[in-house]
Write a protein that holds these residues in place. Structure first.
Motif, PDB file in Angstrom:
ATOM      1  N   ASN A   1       0.846  -1.189   0.000  1.00  0.00           N
ATOM      2  CA  ASN A   1       0.000   0.000   0.000  1.00  0.00           C
ATOM      3  C   ASN A   1       0.885   1.244   0.000  1.00  0.00           C
ATOM      4  OD1 ASN A   1       0.600   0.777   2.820  1.00  0.00           O
ATOM      5  ND2 ASN A   1      -0.659  -0.983   3.385  1.00  0.00           N
ATOM      6  N   SER A   2       0.266   2.409  -0.062  1.00  0.00           N
ATOM      7  CA  SER A   2       1.030   3.654  -0.204  1.00  0.00           C
ATOM      8  C   SER A   2       2.034   3.850   0.919  1.00  0.00           C
ATOM      9  CB  SER A   2       0.071   4.851  -0.258  1.00  0.00           C
ATOM     10  OG  SER A   2      -0.773   4.773  -1.368  1.00  0.00           O
TER      11      SER A   2
ATOM     12  N   THR B   1       3.853   9.410   1.494  1.00  0.00           N
ATOM     13  CA  THR B   1       2.597   8.655   1.423  1.00  0.00           C
ATOM     14  C   THR B   1       1.481   9.511   0.851  1.00  0.00           C
ATOM     15  OG1 THR B   1       3.214   7.273   3.324  1.00  0.00           O
ATOM     16  CG2 THR B   1       0.884   7.367   2.757  1.00  0.00           C
TER      17      THR B   1
ATOM     18  N   ASP C   1      -0.504   8.709  -2.642  1.00  0.00           N
ATOM     19  CA  ASP C   1      -1.962   8.612  -2.722  1.00  0.00           C
ATOM     20  C   ASP C   1      -2.510   9.548  -3.795  1.00  0.00           C
ATOM     21  OD1 ASP C   1      -2.566   6.599  -0.915  1.00  0.00           O
ATOM     22  OD2 ASP C   1      -2.708   7.954   0.794  1.00  0.00           O
TER      23      ASP C   1
ATOM     24  N   ASP D   1      -4.519  -0.157  -2.719  1.00  0.00           N
ATOM     25  CA  ASP D   1      -4.565   1.248  -3.073  1.00  0.00           C
ATOM     26  C   ASP D   1      -5.475   1.976  -2.088  1.00  0.00           C
ATOM     27  OD1 ASP D   1      -4.125   3.578  -4.486  1.00  0.00           O
ATOM     28  OD2 ASP D   1      -4.870   2.812  -6.396  1.00  0.00           O
ATOM     29  N   ASN D   2      -5.523   3.305  -2.185  1.00  0.00           N
ATOM     30  CA  ASN D   2      -6.405   4.062  -1.297  1.00  0.00           C
ATOM     31  C   ASN D   2      -7.841   4.027  -1.808  1.00  0.00           C
ATOM     32  OD1 ASN D   2      -6.879   6.698  -2.969  1.00  0.00           O
ATOM     33  ND2 ASN D   2      -4.666   6.389  -3.020  1.00  0.00           N
TER      34      ASN D   2
ATOM     35  N   ASP E   1      -6.800   2.302   3.491  1.00  0.00           N
ATOM     36  CA  ASP E   1      -7.133   3.366   4.443  1.00  0.00           C
ATOM     37  C   ASP E   1      -8.614   3.383   4.827  1.00  0.00           C
ATOM     38  OD1 ASP E   1      -7.982   4.059   1.902  1.00  0.00           O
ATOM     39  OD2 ASP E   1      -7.161   6.092   1.926  1.00  0.00           O
TER      40      ASP E   1
END
Length: 235
Positions: free
Chosen positions: A70-71, A91, A95, A131-132, A156
């Protein structure tokens, strides 16, 4: 495996599963590395290598940071490899880049048609990505999936990160299904391990991402060329 379970829901990964990974993400990976290197092309190549991408060929290693992270995880990897950014600030930048990338992503098939067909069969559908959430929603809107998707989770969204089981549990809570009634579909082992950790009925691998038949077969119930073959393995 002994008899297929009754599958009433499908939880899809996004990148490499719904979207062709190489076509969608090679330019994005180069962009993020150059940003993290503050324009230093030599350092950018070093950062790509450290996070799993060959800067010459563009090939991303299966289950590497760029393939499955992830980010936050990618930002940490970039900083560990020499980026001068603060991890939090990087980060935020990643994003932003990933959300903008939705406009240029390449689907592996006509996603609206596929999702509509699956919904007509009575299946609940979700998307769970490293991913977000903003990026996932941008993809859902761009490809006309809004009326077909019952659940969305990014790293997130409060359900934890892959390969933890939280995204599957969140999908089950949103749809009223048990994990045993869910098929998890993804292109790397983080997806498959998430499914296994949650007790999903099926873990289905696809070859439109960074994984290969060799890297994915051991952890999947089925390994398909792409998501258009799902009808061959679902009840």
């Amino acid at each position: 495996m002994q008899g297929k379970p009754e599958i009433l829901g499908i939880l899809f990964d996004k990148d490499g599963t719904l979207l062709d990974y190489d076509a969608s993400w090679e330019p994005v990976n180069r962009q993020l590395a150059l940003l993290a290197a503050k324009g230093d092309a030599e350092l950018a190549d070093k950062l790509l290598l450290a996070c799993g991408m060959d800067p010459d060929t563009g090939v991303v290693m299966a289950d590497s940071l760029l393939a499955a992270g992830n980010s936050r995880q990618i930002a940490q990897g970039l900083v560990d490899a020499g980026s001068a950014f603060d991890v939090h600030d990087l980060t935020v930048e990643l994003d932003r880049i990933f959300a903008a990338a939705a406009d240029f992503s390449v689907p592996v098939t006509d996603l609206a048609h596929l999702f509509s067909t699956l919904k007509q069969k009575g299946l609940k559908l979700g998307i769970a990505s490293s991913d977000n959430e903003r990026s996932i929603r941008a993809i859902v809107q761009r490809f006309g999936l809004t009326d077909h998707v019952d659940f969305i989770a990014g790293y997130d969204s409060g359900h934890g990160c892959k390969p933890e089981p939280g995204m599957v549990h969140g999908f089950c809570a949103a749809t009223g299904l048990s994990a045993a009634q869910v098929a998890v579909v993804g292109d790397n082992n983080h997806d498959l391990h998430m499914g296994r950790n949650a007790g999903a009925g099926l873990a289905i691998a696809v070859l439109t991402g960074t994984g290969s038949r060799e890297t994915l077969t051991v952890n999947s119930d089925f390994c398909l060329n792409n998501i258009t073959e799902l009808h061959t393995v679902l009840n």
